[in-house]
Design a protein around this motif. Structure first.
Motif, PDB file in Angstrom:
ATOM      1  N   ARG A 562     -15.700 -22.665  41.498  1.00 15.73           N
ATOM      2  CA  ARG A 562     -16.734 -22.518  40.504  1.00 15.73           C
ATOM      3  C   ARG A 562     -16.649 -21.186  39.580  1.00 15.73           C
ATOM      4  O   ARG A 562     -16.508 -21.159  38.313  1.00 15.73           O
ATOM      5  CB  ARG A 562     -18.298 -22.803  40.949  1.00 15.73           C
ATOM      6  CG  ARG A 562     -18.449 -24.151  41.007  1.00 15.73           C
ATOM      7  CD  ARG A 562     -20.000 -24.289  41.687  1.00 15.73           C
ATOM      8  NE  ARG A 562     -20.539 -25.618  41.578  1.00 15.73           N
ATOM      9  CZ  ARG A 562     -21.731 -26.071  41.680  1.00 15.73           C
ATOM     10  NH1 ARG A 562     -22.640 -24.954  42.316  1.00 15.73           N
ATOM     11  NH2 ARG A 562     -22.123 -27.242  41.942  1.00 15.73           N
ATOM     12  N   LEU A 565     -13.463 -21.154  37.517  1.00 15.58           N
ATOM     13  CA  LEU A 565     -13.625 -22.051  36.387  1.00 15.58           C
ATOM     14  C   LEU A 565     -14.811 -21.329  35.286  1.00 15.58           C
ATOM     15  O   LEU A 565     -14.350 -21.592  34.117  1.00 15.58           O
ATOM     16  CB  LEU A 565     -14.388 -23.530  36.618  1.00 15.58           C
ATOM     17  CG  LEU A 565     -13.488 -24.309  37.586  1.00 15.58           C
ATOM     18  CD1 LEU A 565     -14.313 -25.558  38.209  1.00 15.58           C
ATOM     19  CD2 LEU A 565     -12.178 -24.763  36.751  1.00 15.58           C
ATOM     20  N   ARG A 566     -15.740 -20.589  35.626  1.00 14.47           N
ATOM     21  CA  ARG A 566     -16.497 -20.056  34.680  1.00 14.47           C
ATOM     22  C   ARG A 566     -15.846 -18.882  34.080  1.00 14.47           C
ATOM     23  O   ARG A 566     -16.281 -18.511  33.077  1.00 14.47           O
ATOM     24  CB  ARG A 566     -17.821 -19.615  35.713  1.00 14.47           C
ATOM     25  CG  ARG A 566     -18.820 -20.328  36.144  1.00 14.47           C
ATOM     26  CD  ARG A 566     -20.109 -19.736  36.477  1.00 14.47           C
ATOM     27  NE  ARG A 566     -20.835 -20.600  37.331  1.00 14.47           N
ATOM     28  CZ  ARG A 566     -21.011 -20.577  38.653  1.00 14.47           C
ATOM     29  NH1 ARG A 566     -20.397 -19.677  39.437  1.00 14.47           N
ATOM     30  NH2 ARG A 566     -21.619 -21.533  39.216  1.00 14.47           N
ATOM     31  N   LYS A 570      -7.851 -22.663  34.093  1.00 16.88           N
ATOM     32  CA  LYS A 570      -7.608 -24.111  34.016  1.00 16.88           C
ATOM     33  C   LYS A 570      -7.980 -24.571  35.568  1.00 16.88           C
ATOM     34  O   LYS A 570      -8.011 -23.953  36.662  1.00 16.88           O
ATOM     35  CB  LYS A 570      -6.227 -24.500  33.685  1.00 16.88           C
ATOM     36  CG  LYS A 570      -5.834 -24.033  32.198  1.00 16.88           C
ATOM     37  CD  LYS A 570      -4.743 -24.472  31.848  1.00 16.88           C
ATOM     38  CE  LYS A 570      -4.243 -24.238  30.599  1.00 16.88           C
ATOM     39  NZ  LYS A 570      -2.772 -24.803  29.922  1.00 16.88           N
ATOM     40  N   VAL A 571      -8.112 -25.877  35.646  1.00 11.18           N
ATOM     41  CA  VAL A 571      -8.468 -26.386  36.821  1.00 11.18           C
ATOM     42  C   VAL A 571      -7.876 -26.167  38.030  1.00 11.18           C
ATOM     43  O   VAL A 571      -8.189 -25.798  39.223  1.00 11.18           O
ATOM     44  CB  VAL A 571      -8.560 -28.184  36.672  1.00 11.18           C
ATOM     45  CG1 VAL A 571      -9.203 -28.714  38.034  1.00 11.18           C
ATOM     46  CG2 VAL A 571     -10.039 -28.359  35.519  1.00 11.18           C
ATOM     47  N   VAL A 643      -5.688 -31.721  33.759  1.00  4.81           N
ATOM     48  CA  VAL A 643      -7.069 -32.223  33.949  1.00  4.81           C
ATOM     49  C   VAL A 643      -8.036 -30.868  33.214  1.00  4.81           C
ATOM     50  O   VAL A 643      -7.914 -29.874  33.763  1.00  4.81           O
ATOM     51  CB  VAL A 643      -7.589 -32.552  35.414  1.00  4.81           C
ATOM     52  CG1 VAL A 643      -9.087 -32.752  35.237  1.00  4.81           C
ATOM     53  CG2 VAL A 643      -6.728 -33.398  35.978  1.00  4.81           C
ATOM     54  N   GLU A 644      -8.887 -31.262  32.400  1.00  6.20           N
ATOM     55  CA  GLU A 644      -9.700 -30.082  31.763  1.00  6.20           C
ATOM     56  C   GLU A 644     -11.066 -29.874  32.345  1.00  6.20           C
ATOM     57  O   GLU A 644     -11.546 -28.805  32.200  1.00  6.20           O
ATOM     58  CB  GLU A 644     -10.017 -30.613  30.306  1.00  6.20           C
ATOM     59  CG  GLU A 644      -8.920 -30.703  29.297  1.00  6.20           C
ATOM     60  CD  GLU A 644      -9.084 -31.363  27.918  1.00  6.20           C
ATOM     61  OE1 GLU A 644     -10.366 -31.498  27.700  1.00  6.20           O
ATOM     62  OE2 GLU A 644      -8.031 -31.339  27.096  1.00  6.20           O
ATOM     63  N   LYS A 645     -11.336 -30.914  33.107  1.00  9.48           N
ATOM     64  CA  LYS A 645     -12.768 -30.729  33.902  1.00  9.48           C
ATOM     65  C   LYS A 645     -12.789 -31.139  35.150  1.00  9.48           C
ATOM     66  O   LYS A 645     -12.231 -32.463  35.619  1.00  9.48           O
ATOM     67  CB  LYS A 645     -13.962 -31.424  33.102  1.00  9.48           C
ATOM     68  CG  LYS A 645     -15.307 -31.137  33.630  1.00  9.48           C
ATOM     69  CD  LYS A 645     -16.308 -31.883  32.667  1.00  9.48           C
ATOM     70  CE  LYS A 645     -17.695 -31.700  33.048  1.00  9.48           C
ATOM     71  NZ  LYS A 645     -18.783 -32.207  32.293  1.00  9.48           N
ATOM     72  N   LEU A 646     -13.267 -30.525  36.576  1.00 10.26           N
ATOM     73  CA  LEU A 646     -13.517 -30.661  37.608  1.00 10.26           C
ATOM     74  C   LEU A 646     -14.995 -31.317  38.091  1.00 10.26           C
ATOM     75  O   LEU A 646     -15.823 -30.504  37.721  1.00 10.26           O
ATOM     76  CB  LEU A 646     -12.896 -29.761  38.362  1.00 10.26           C
ATOM     77  CG  LEU A 646     -12.796 -29.826  39.892  1.00 10.26           C
ATOM     78  CD1 LEU A 646     -11.838 -30.865  40.370  1.00 10.26           C
ATOM     79  CD2 LEU A 646     -12.435 -28.667  40.603  1.00 10.26           C
ATOM     80  N   SER A 647     -15.114 -32.159  38.779  1.00  8.92           N
ATOM     81  CA  SER A 647     -16.392 -32.719  39.159  1.00  8.92           C
ATOM     82  C   SER A 647     -16.735 -31.753  40.307  1.00  8.92           C
ATOM     83  O   SER A 647     -16.354 -32.319  41.545  1.00  8.92           O
ATOM     84  CB  SER A 647     -16.386 -34.152  39.340  1.00  8.92           C
ATOM     85  OG  SER A 647     -17.717 -34.549  39.967  1.00  8.92           O
TER      86      SER A 647
END
Length: 648
Positions: A562, A565-566, A570-571, A643-647
């Motif tokens: 996290r 990512l902040r 990239k993922v 992938v642009e976003k990770l859950s």
């Protein structure tokens, strides 16, 4: 960029496969042909059994190199135990359908004596499954252990046998004071006596010099050197010291060393362990656990499934059962009622009579059922030489009650034969020529080592070396079932809370952590099964604790990801950096806990060790699943896709 690591995938799948194999119970129809019933160390060295022309199972042990520490007699005992258990499963009974025999050339026979047993001997031998078909190399990877429930979960009996070292020391000195003169006499060395030095752990041995050597210094020197060599070969004592040398005799001193006493204690415990295992196996107790407590002169006996302690206590206290019975006279007149192994024993016996077989020759005796004297009245047993020859025998000393009983038996039955039985096998059946007050003798063409072995069995049966029941505890199956239910409930509730929290807080990444957590549980249970450990109540506590610890590592990794990512990464770069930065923290936290588990295992006992084992395996498993498994799941899910976003 993610790089596909084939070795990591193979490692993960291999660990998962092994864990599942250890956890899935193998049905008997597959298990027995794969692993066999004989102990693995014997399967490695024994040749296959053969069916002889006279319907007997035969194996030749002449050129067999037995496993280190296993004597010929111990190997035969193990084989007989396996045969007894498996033949009983097939509906055959010893001495009714079959009997054992051993020749001087070390050939072992299982003779089938009933028509029922002789019907299809080849099929019977095959159904015994003595040898397994699984290669020995694979056995080391796939041992025949399966996950077992401990005593606190299944219920049963827990016994602790303790060794009194001071009493053992006194017994060792006393035994050697009797055996040393007899041992020297068997080697043509005249020994007047071996007496204990007052107040010291030492023996003075008086060696008499024959008159024929007094005039020949060389022969005298060789004679005394032989005596010294024999004395130096005696176990547990320091090198011989010369006390005095005179023309007619020399006196030597043997001193018991602390190291020797420790070796004696360890050896005594090992001998008791062997006999205990043989007796417990013979009584068909399922999955017994008999072990020495680490670094302590104590033996732990756990018998899962036993209803109460009376039966196991009786097994422990009556091992090496010695009995004296009268041999009945033949109905045809005069002589004793007996026969060789080649003659058929009688079918119609009086109500007060029974057939017993000789331990070596296989010959049979008709003996009276009443037991006149038992091994409970034995104070001591030791190797000795006969009164009129150098033949090795076993000499037994009775307590005052036994001495009076033996004197009465021999006085009332002069001219008759007295059978001496050990575990229902006739050792000898001498004729009573006169009333005997004192000790009894077992004859049997023994070597000194065989007589010493038999003496140890007799002494272990009466616990003369200071072995006593220190603790006795019975665990009811209802308590065990309640513990299982509570433990499973705690694990499910804990896992449920963790699952809900991880999914809500970390979303799809939480699911990856849950997959790793389930994998972690499978590895722990599989490892316990693979090592032959039993799952106990403290083990369940350790298992529940590892649930939190396993998730803790994932939480550290997820929080690091996290942060990355902040910062705008990239993922896949964030995932890689998150694992790298969290690794040291995870390693430090888990290593400190792992070392704590090692300390608990080394210094703890029973339940503490069970907790430590499960905790230690759980720590290693959680590091494996958190650092390797979850990362590979991310890699396989994301791969090289942008992938642009990770859950998370």
């Amino acid at each position: 960029m993610y790089r596909f690591n084939i070795w990591k995938i193979v490692l993960i799948l291999g660990v998962l496969l092994l864990s599942v194999i250890y956890l899935i119970p193998t049905p008997d129809r597959f298990y027995l042909p794969l692993y066999g019933n004989l102990p693995l160390n014997l399967q490695e060295v024994l040749p296959p059994f053969e069916v002889t022309d006279d319907s007997a199972f035969k194996v030749d042990l002449t050129d067999v190199k037995l496993p280190t520490g296993t004597s010929f007699q111990e190997a035969i005992d193990e084989i007989q135990v396996v045969f007894n258990v498996q033949m009983e499963k097939l509906g055959f009974k010893e001495e009714v359908d079959y009997q054992f025999d051993t020749t001087e050339t070390k050939e072992f026979f299982v003779k089938l004596i009933s028509e029922k047993a002789k019907e299809e001997p080849a099929t019977t031998l095959e159904n015994l499954h003595l040898f397994g078909s699984l290669p020995i190399t694979l056995r080391k990877i796939l041992p025949n252990n399966r996950l077992k429930l401990g005593l606190d979960l299944k219920g049963g009996v827990h016994l602790v046998l303790e060794v009194d070292l001071e009493k053992s020391k006194r017994e060792l000195l006393k035994t050697n004071s009797f055996s040393i003169p007899e041992m020297l006499k068997a080697e043509d060395i005249l020994c007047r006596q071996a007496e204990q030095v007052s107040g010291e752990d030492a023996l003075n041995v008086l060696v008499q010099i024959p008159s024929r050597f007094k005039s020949d210094p060389e022969q005298k020197k060789e004679y005394l050197e032989k005596a010294v060599k024999l004395l130096n070969d005696i176990e547990f004592f320091e090198d011989v010291q010369v006390i005095s040398e005179k023309e007619a005799q020399s006196t030597y001193q043997l001193r018991l060393s602390p190291k020797g006493m420790q070796e004696y204690s360890d050896k005594a415990i090992q001998q008791v362990l062997i006999v205990l295992r043989n007796r417990v196996d013979a009584f068909g107790v399922a999955e017994p656990s008999i072990r020495q407590e680490a670094n302590r002169p104590r033996i732990i006996i756990e018998l899962p499934g036993a209803k109460d302690s009376s039966g196991p206590l009786r097994i422990v206290q009556t091992m090496g059962r010695l009995e004296f019975k009268m041999v009945k006279k033949s109905p045809s007149g005069g002589s004793i009622w007996a026969g060789s192994a080649d003659t058929v024993p009688p079918d119609n016996l009086p109500e007060d009579a029974e057939i017993r077989y000789h331990y070596e020759t296989g010959g049979w005796y008709v003996v009276e059922s009443p037991v006149l004297l038992t091994g409970q009245n034995i104070d001591d047993a030791r190797p000795s030489t006969g009164n009129t020859s150098f033949e090795i025998v076993v000499l037994m000393d009775f307590d005052s009650e036994g001495e009076n009983k033996f004197a009465k038996i021999t006085g009332d039955h002069i001219g008759e034969h007295l059978a001496i039985l050990l575990d229902d096998k006739v050792q000898s059946a001498p004729v009573i020529n006169t009333q005997i007050r004192g000790n009894a003798v077992i004859e049997g063409s023994f070597t000194f080592q065989e007589a010493e072995y038999l003496s140890n069995i007799l002494k272990a049966g009466a616990f003369p070396v200071g072995v006593q029941v220190g603790e006795e505890r019975t665990v009811g199956p209802s308590l065990g079932q309640k513990s299982i239910e509570n433990g499973v409930k705690a694990a499910i509730i804990g896992l449920g809370f963790v699952l809900v929290f991880m999914i809500i807080y970390y979303r799809l990444s939480g699911l990856i952590a849950i997959v790793a957590l389930v994998f972690n549980m499978i590895i722990i249970l599989g490892a316990l099964a693979g090592f032959g450990a039993a799952l106990t109540l403290p083990g369940i506590a350790g298992l529940v604790l590892t649930i939190g610890m396993a998730v803790d590592a994932n939480v550290l990794i997820f929080e690091r990801i996290r942060e990355e990512l902040r910062s705008g990464k990239k993922v896949w770069a964030a995932i890689t950096s998150g694992y790298q930065r969290a690794f040291i923290t995870i390693l430090d936290a888990n290593l400190t806990t792992f070392f704590t588990a090692l300390v608990l295992y080394h210094f703890g006992t029973g339940p503490i060790k069970g907790f430590a084992i499960t905790l230690g395996i759980g720590i290693l498993a959680s590091m494996f699943t958190a650092i390797i498994v979850t990362r590979e799941i991310y890699g396989l899910a994301i791969g090289n896709r942008d992938v642009e976003k990770l859950s998370i």
